[in-house]
Write a protein that holds these residues in place. Structure first.
Motif, PDB file in Angstrom:
ATOM      1  N   LYS A 167       0.802  -1.221   0.000  1.00 47.59           N
ATOM      2  CA  LYS A 167       0.000   0.000   0.000  1.00 47.59           C
ATOM      3  C   LYS A 167       0.835   1.271   0.000  1.00 47.59           C
ATOM      4  N   LYS A 168       2.070   1.183   0.532  1.00 48.34           N
ATOM      5  CA  LYS A 168       2.916   2.369   0.572  1.00 48.34           C
ATOM      6  C   LYS A 168       3.503   2.702  -0.798  1.00 48.34           C
ATOM      7  N   LYS A 169       3.471   1.738  -1.705  1.00 48.93           N
ATOM      8  CA  LYS A 169       4.025   1.954  -3.044  1.00 48.93           C
ATOM      9  C   LYS A 169       2.863   2.029  -4.038  1.00 48.93           C
ATOM     10  N   LEU A 170       2.395   3.228  -4.258  1.00 50.98           N
ATOM     11  CA  LEU A 170       1.247   3.418  -5.130  1.00 50.98           C
ATOM     12  C   LEU A 170       1.641   3.239  -6.595  1.00 50.98           C
ATOM     13  N   TYR A 171       0.799   2.515  -7.319  1.00 46.48           N
ATOM     14  CA  TYR A 171       1.044   2.305  -8.746  1.00 46.48           C
ATOM     15  C   TYR A 171      -0.272   2.419  -9.505  1.00 46.48           C
ATOM     16  N   ARG A 172      -0.233   3.094 -10.641  1.00 45.06           N
ATOM     17  CA  ARG A 172      -1.433   3.353 -11.455  1.00 45.06           C
ATOM     18  C   ARG A 172      -1.286   2.636 -12.793  1.00 45.06           C
ATOM     19  N   PRO A 173      -1.984   1.515 -12.988  1.00 45.67           N
ATOM     20  CA  PRO A 173      -1.767   0.687 -14.172  1.00 45.67           C
ATOM     21  C   PRO A 173      -2.540   1.098 -15.414  1.00 45.67           C
ATOM     22  N   VAL A 174      -3.524   2.002 -15.288  1.00 45.48           N
ATOM     23  CA  VAL A 174      -4.363   2.355 -16.434  1.00 45.48           C
ATOM     24  C   VAL A 174      -3.790   3.587 -17.129  1.00 45.48           C
ATOM     25  N   HIS A 175      -3.560   3.453 -18.427  1.00 42.46           N
ATOM     26  CA  HIS A 175      -2.928   4.520 -19.198  1.00 42.46           C
ATOM     27  C   HIS A 175      -3.808   4.906 -20.386  1.00 42.46           C
ATOM     28  N   LEU A 176      -3.814   6.194 -20.692  1.00 38.69           N
ATOM     29  CA  LEU A 176      -4.531   6.729 -21.845  1.00 38.69           C
ATOM     30  C   LEU A 176      -3.513   7.088 -22.919  1.00 38.69           C
ATOM     31  N   VAL A 177      -3.680   6.520 -24.108  1.00 39.33           N
ATOM     32  CA  VAL A 177      -2.750   6.752 -25.224  1.00 39.33           C
ATOM     33  C   VAL A 177      -3.277   7.881 -26.104  1.00 39.33           C
ATOM     34  N   ILE A 178      -2.395   8.835 -26.407  1.00 42.58           N
ATOM     35  CA  ILE A 178      -2.743  10.006 -27.207  1.00 42.58           C
ATOM     36  C   ILE A 178      -1.745  10.154 -28.348  1.00 42.58           C
ATOM     37  N   ASN A 179      -2.235  10.491 -29.524  1.00 44.20           N
ATOM     38  CA  ASN A 179      -1.370  10.834 -30.655  1.00 44.20           C
ATOM     39  C   ASN A 179      -1.364  12.344 -30.860  1.00 44.20           C
ATOM     40  N   HIS A 180      -0.163  12.918 -30.950  1.00 45.30           N
ATOM     41  CA  HIS A 180       0.003  14.333 -31.257  1.00 45.30           C
ATOM     42  C   HIS A 180       0.581  14.442 -32.674  1.00 45.30           C
ATOM     43  N   TYR A 181      -0.120  15.113 -33.563  1.00 42.75           N
ATOM     44  CA  TYR A 181       0.293  15.212 -34.966  1.00 42.75           C
ATOM     45  C   TYR A 181       1.128  16.461 -35.189  1.00 42.75           C
ATOM     46  N   SER A 196      -4.265  16.878 -31.748  1.00 45.00           N
ATOM     47  CA  SER A 196      -4.094  15.700 -30.890  1.00 45.00           C
ATOM     48  C   SER A 196      -5.388  14.915 -30.863  1.00 45.00           C
ATOM     49  N   ARG A 197      -5.266  13.607 -30.683  1.00 47.62           N
ATOM     50  CA  ARG A 197      -6.461  12.761 -30.559  1.00 47.62           C
ATOM     51  C   ARG A 197      -6.208  11.617 -29.598  1.00 47.62           C
ATOM     52  N   LEU A 198      -7.291  11.144 -28.962  1.00 40.30           N
ATOM     53  CA  LEU A 198      -7.219   9.961 -28.111  1.00 40.30           C
ATOM     54  C   LEU A 198      -7.184   8.714 -28.986  1.00 40.30           C
ATOM     55  N   VAL A 199      -6.431   7.718 -28.541  1.00 34.14           N
ATOM     56  CA  VAL A 199      -6.242   6.496 -29.330  1.00 34.14           C
ATOM     57  C   VAL A 199      -6.808   5.267 -28.630  1.00 34.14           C
ATOM     58  N   SER A 200      -6.397   5.042 -27.385  1.00 32.41           N
ATOM     59  CA  SER A 200      -6.815   3.811 -26.707  1.00 32.41           C
ATOM     60  C   SER A 200      -6.541   3.910 -25.212  1.00 32.41           C
ATOM     61  N   LEU A 201      -7.044   2.919 -24.496  1.00 37.36           N
ATOM     62  CA  LEU A 201      -6.696   2.701 -23.102  1.00 37.36           C
ATOM     63  C   LEU A 201      -5.868   1.433 -23.015  1.00 37.36           C
ATOM     64  N   GLU A 202      -4.865   1.420 -22.149  1.00 32.81           N
ATOM     65  CA  GLU A 202      -4.034   0.231 -22.012  1.00 32.81           C
ATOM     66  C   GLU A 202      -3.660   0.021 -20.550  1.00 32.81           C
ATOM     67  N   LEU A 203      -3.220  -1.199 -20.263  1.00 33.86           N
ATOM     68  CA  LEU A 203      -2.835  -1.577 -18.908  1.00 33.86           C
ATOM     69  C   LEU A 203      -1.362  -1.953 -18.870  1.00 33.86           C
ATOM     70  N   LYS A 204      -0.684  -1.561 -17.788  1.00 36.24           N
ATOM     71  CA  LYS A 204       0.690  -1.965 -17.558  1.00 36.24           C
ATOM     72  C   LYS A 204       0.800  -2.526 -16.150  1.00 36.24           C
ATOM     73  N   LYS A 205       1.302  -3.738 -16.030  1.00 31.37           N
ATOM     74  CA  LYS A 205       1.462  -4.335 -14.707  1.00 31.37           C
ATOM     75  C   LYS A 205       2.581  -3.643 -13.941  1.00 31.37           C
ATOM     76  N   VAL A 206       2.503  -3.724 -12.625  1.00 34.29           N
ATOM     77  CA  VAL A 206       3.469  -3.054 -11.772  1.00 34.29           C
ATOM     78  C   VAL A 206       4.884  -3.561 -12.012  1.00 34.29           C
ATOM     79  N   ASN A 207       5.046  -4.812 -12.395  1.00 33.34           N
ATOM     80  CA  ASN A 207       6.365  -5.382 -12.612  1.00 33.34           C
ATOM     81  C   ASN A 207       6.806  -5.324 -14.061  1.00 33.34           C
ATOM     82  N   ASP A 208       6.042  -4.617 -14.886  1.00 32.94           N
ATOM     83  CA  ASP A 208       6.405  -4.485 -16.287  1.00 32.94           C
ATOM     84  C   ASP A 208       7.486  -3.424 -16.420  1.00 32.94           C
ATOM     85  N   GLU A 209       8.620  -3.795 -16.942  1.00 31.63           N
ATOM     86  CA  GLU A 209       9.741  -2.848 -17.049  1.00 31.63           C
ATOM     87  C   GLU A 209       9.422  -1.686 -17.979  1.00 31.63           C
ATOM     88  N   LYS A 210       8.441  -1.879 -18.861  1.00 30.21           N
ATOM     89  CA  LYS A 210       8.088  -0.832 -19.794  1.00 30.21           C
ATOM     90  C   LYS A 210       7.025   0.109 -19.238  1.00 30.21           C
TER      91      LYS A 210
END
Length: 213
Positions: A167-181, A196-210
């Motif tokens: 709980k002390k290490k907060l992580y936010r896995p939901v990301h909004l992808v945007i394209n800037h032209y 600019s436009r919205l593209v998608s929603l994506e998830l990243k796990k806490v242990n994902d290096e990316k």
């Protein structure tokens, strides 16, 4: 460049004070252009939605009193300021003007250079209902953020393993992808973002290096 990327969309079928015409217009537009999500800004808050089999569902239809301690706004013409429906194929922006509603479509165009931005959204844990009801329902997940408890319901299924269990290490896995032209000045060669436009929603796990890239 702008002419090759954007086009106006008719809003003549959206009638004043008739919310059903708005929903019908959104569902038909999402079907025609293969769009998946809705993000709207209204006078009474932010509205998330998703399209499944060409039918729109918004967060307030999934999570509501008395089962859940939330009060999400309803999608209404009276309070709506702007609305984006989006997906990998493109985005439609609908916005209010003094003369009524305006709308434009942006579709993928490989001839226009763009920069991808990933915005991290609120949500460090999944919420439950007042009597322990699952906060994952109908393709939405009810999230809260940190000790402040800011809540929203994203149109994604977010399983518990995506969060940091400490709980002390907060992580936010939901990301909004945007394209800037980008457009380059023909004389100076200087590039600038013109759209600019919205593209998608994506998830990243806490242990994902990316996750932080």
């Amino acid at each position: 460049m702008i002419q090759g990327l954007c086009q106006d969309i008719s809003t003549e079928n959206i009638f004043h004070k008739n919310d059903n015409t708005l929903i019908d217009w959104l569902e038909k537009s999402a079907e025609e252009y293969k769009l998946n999500y809705l993000l709207a800004h209204a006078e009474d808050g932010v509205i998330w939605g998703r399209f499944d089999r060409n039918k729109l569902t918004t967060a307030e239809q999934v999570f509501y009193q008395p089962n859940f301690d939330v009060n999400f706004p309803k999608l209404r013409l009276q309070t709506l300021q702007q609305c984006r429906i989006f997906g990998e194929q493109g985005e439609i922006l609908l916005w209010r003007t003094d003369r009524g509603w305006k709308s434009r479509l942006v579709q993928n165009n490989s001839n226009v250079e763009h920069i991808k931005e990933v915005q991290i959204l609120w949500g460090t844990q999944k919420e439950k209902g007042k009597n322990g009801q699952d906060g994952e329902k109908d393709g939405f997940t009810l999230l809260s953020d940190g000790s402040q408890g800011l809540k929203h319901a994203v149109p994604l299924t977010v399983i518990s393993s995506y969060f940091n269990q400490e709980k002390k290490k907060l992580y936010r896995p939901v990301h909004l992808v945007i394209n800037h032209y980008i457009n380059y000045d023909e004389y100076t060669g200087i590039g600038q973002i013109f759209l600019s436009r919205l593209v998608s929603l994506e998830l990243k796990k806490v242990n994902d290096e990316k996750a932080y890239s």
